[in-house]
Design a protein around this motif. Structure first.
Motif, short mmCIF file in Angstrom:
data_model
loop_
_atom_site.label_atom_id
_atom_site.label_comp_id
_atom_site.label_asym_id
_atom_site.label_seq_id
_atom_site.Cartn_x
_atom_site.Cartn_y
_atom_site.Cartn_z
N ILE A 119 0.83 -1.20 0.00
CA ILE A 119 0.00 0.00 0.00
C ILE A 119 0.86 1.26 0.00
O ILE A 119 0.59 2.21 -0.74
CB ILE A 119 -1.00 -0.03 1.18
CG1 ILE A 119 -2.05 -1.11 0.90
CG2 ILE A 119 -1.64 1.33 1.39
CD1 ILE A 119 -3.02 -1.39 2.01
N SER A 129 -4.78 6.36 -6.25
CA SER A 129 -5.76 6.82 -5.26
C SER A 129 -6.08 5.69 -4.29
O SER A 129 -5.87 4.51 -4.59
CB SER A 129 -7.04 7.27 -5.97
OG SER A 129 -7.73 6.15 -6.49
N TYR A 130 -6.61 6.05 -3.13
CA TYR A 130 -6.98 5.04 -2.15
C TYR A 130 -8.00 4.08 -2.75
O TYR A 130 -7.94 2.87 -2.52
CB TYR A 130 -7.58 5.68 -0.89
CG TYR A 130 -6.61 6.51 -0.06
CD1 TYR A 130 -5.25 6.56 -0.33
CD2 TYR A 130 -7.08 7.24 1.01
CE1 TYR A 130 -4.40 7.31 0.43
CE2 TYR A 130 -6.22 8.01 1.79
CZ TYR A 130 -4.88 8.04 1.49
OH TYR A 130 -4.02 8.78 2.26
N ALA A 131 -8.94 4.60 -3.52
CA ALA A 131 -9.97 3.76 -4.13
C ALA A 131 -9.36 2.77 -5.12
O ALA A 131 -9.74 1.59 -5.15
CB ALA A 131 -11.02 4.62 -4.83
N ASP A 132 -8.39 3.22 -5.93
CA ASP A 132 -7.74 2.32 -6.88
C ASP A 132 -6.92 1.25 -6.15
O ASP A 132 -6.89 0.09 -6.56
CB ASP A 132 -6.83 3.09 -7.84
CG ASP A 132 -7.61 3.87 -8.89
OD1 ASP A 132 -8.81 3.59 -9.08
OD2 ASP A 132 -7.01 4.77 -9.52
N ALA A 134 -7.51 0.12 -3.11
CA ALA A 134 -8.49 -0.79 -2.50
C ALA A 134 -9.01 -1.78 -3.53
O ALA A 134 -9.11 -2.99 -3.26
CB ALA A 134 -9.65 0.00 -1.89
N PRO A 140 -11.14 -3.25 1.71
CA PRO A 140 -11.91 -2.02 1.89
C PRO A 140 -11.01 -0.79 1.93
O PRO A 140 -9.84 -0.87 2.34
CB PRO A 140 -12.61 -2.22 3.23
CG PRO A 140 -12.55 -3.68 3.50
CD PRO A 140 -11.32 -4.20 2.82
N ILE A 141 -11.55 0.35 1.53
CA ILE A 141 -10.77 1.58 1.51
C ILE A 141 -10.28 1.96 2.92
O ILE A 141 -9.19 2.49 3.08
CB ILE A 141 -11.56 2.74 0.85
CG1 ILE A 141 -10.62 3.85 0.43
CG2 ILE A 141 -12.67 3.22 1.76
CD1 ILE A 141 -11.23 4.85 -0.53
N VAL A 144 -7.09 0.21 3.52
CA VAL A 144 -6.00 0.89 2.82
C VAL A 144 -5.50 2.05 3.67
O VAL A 144 -4.29 2.19 3.90
CB VAL A 144 -6.45 1.39 1.43
CG1 VAL A 144 -5.42 2.33 0.82
CG2 VAL A 144 -6.73 0.23 0.51
N MET A 145 -6.41 2.87 4.16
CA MET A 145 -6.03 4.03 4.94
C MET A 145 -5.32 3.62 6.24
O MET A 145 -4.32 4.23 6.63
CB MET A 145 -7.25 4.90 5.22
CG MET A 145 -7.80 5.51 3.95
SD MET A 145 -9.39 6.35 3.97
CE MET A 145 -9.76 6.69 5.62
#
Length: 178
Positions: A119, A129-132, A134, A140-141, A144-145
């Protein structure tokens, strides 16, 4: 544009990510080749209009995890004959102190757990991006965070000489080159 036409545009990023995952140029090249082979053989599964880069990183990540599961002893032993990967893959300044910082960062990255390292690299190095991320890693996003936050903190600790606890309660060993 057909996905097959887009694949080769992503090879440099795939190589960089594979080298960071494996720590070995030969294994990384094999992983990139396996990723491209899988993508070409399953190009009909690619959804037009979606991010080809994220799709390729998903394939690579899954292949890497499968390889790790099949050969845990081999995965645990990373060949360090590739210690100058960061110097060859990144434009390194002539300043010796800066070169040592980059080498220390590369070493610290190797001490991150694989899920955090993936990550940190995808967000920090590949600017995803976080969404990509994930979607690529199929988590889940929020995961990732969380992993990104813990990975960045662990990197800061390692770079400042603070060795966080290892997996089995042993202190992590990090050789800092000065």
């Amino acid at each position: 544009m057909d996905i097959r036409d887009q694949l080769y545009d992503h090879v440099p990023r795939l190589r960089r990510y594979a080298r960071a995952l494996t720590g070995n140029a030969e294994l990384a090249d094999d992983l990139v080749q396996d990723t491209l082979e899988r993508a070409l053989s399953r190009y009909t599964m690619f959804e037009a209009g979606t991010d080809a880069r994220a799709w390729l990183f998903t394939i690579m990540h899954n292949l890497f995890l499968n390889q790790q599961r099949r050969a845990p002893a081999q995965a645990a032993h990373i060949s360090l004959d590739d210690t100058d990967v960061a110097e060859r893959e990144v434009a390194v300044p002539a300043d010796p102190a800066r070169r040592l910082e980059i080498r220390d960062l590369d070493e610290a990255l190797r001490h991150l757990p694989a899920e955090q390292r993936a990550i940190v690299l995808l967000v920090g190095l590949e600017d995803m991006s976080y969404a990509d991320v994930a979607a690529s890693l199929q988590v889940p996003i929020g995961t990732v965070m969380s992993r990104l936050s813990r990975g960045r903190q662990r990197l800061r600790d390692l770079m400042s000489g603070i060795a966080p606890s290892g997996h089995a309660g042993q202190p992590a060993k990090l050789k800092v080159v000065r």
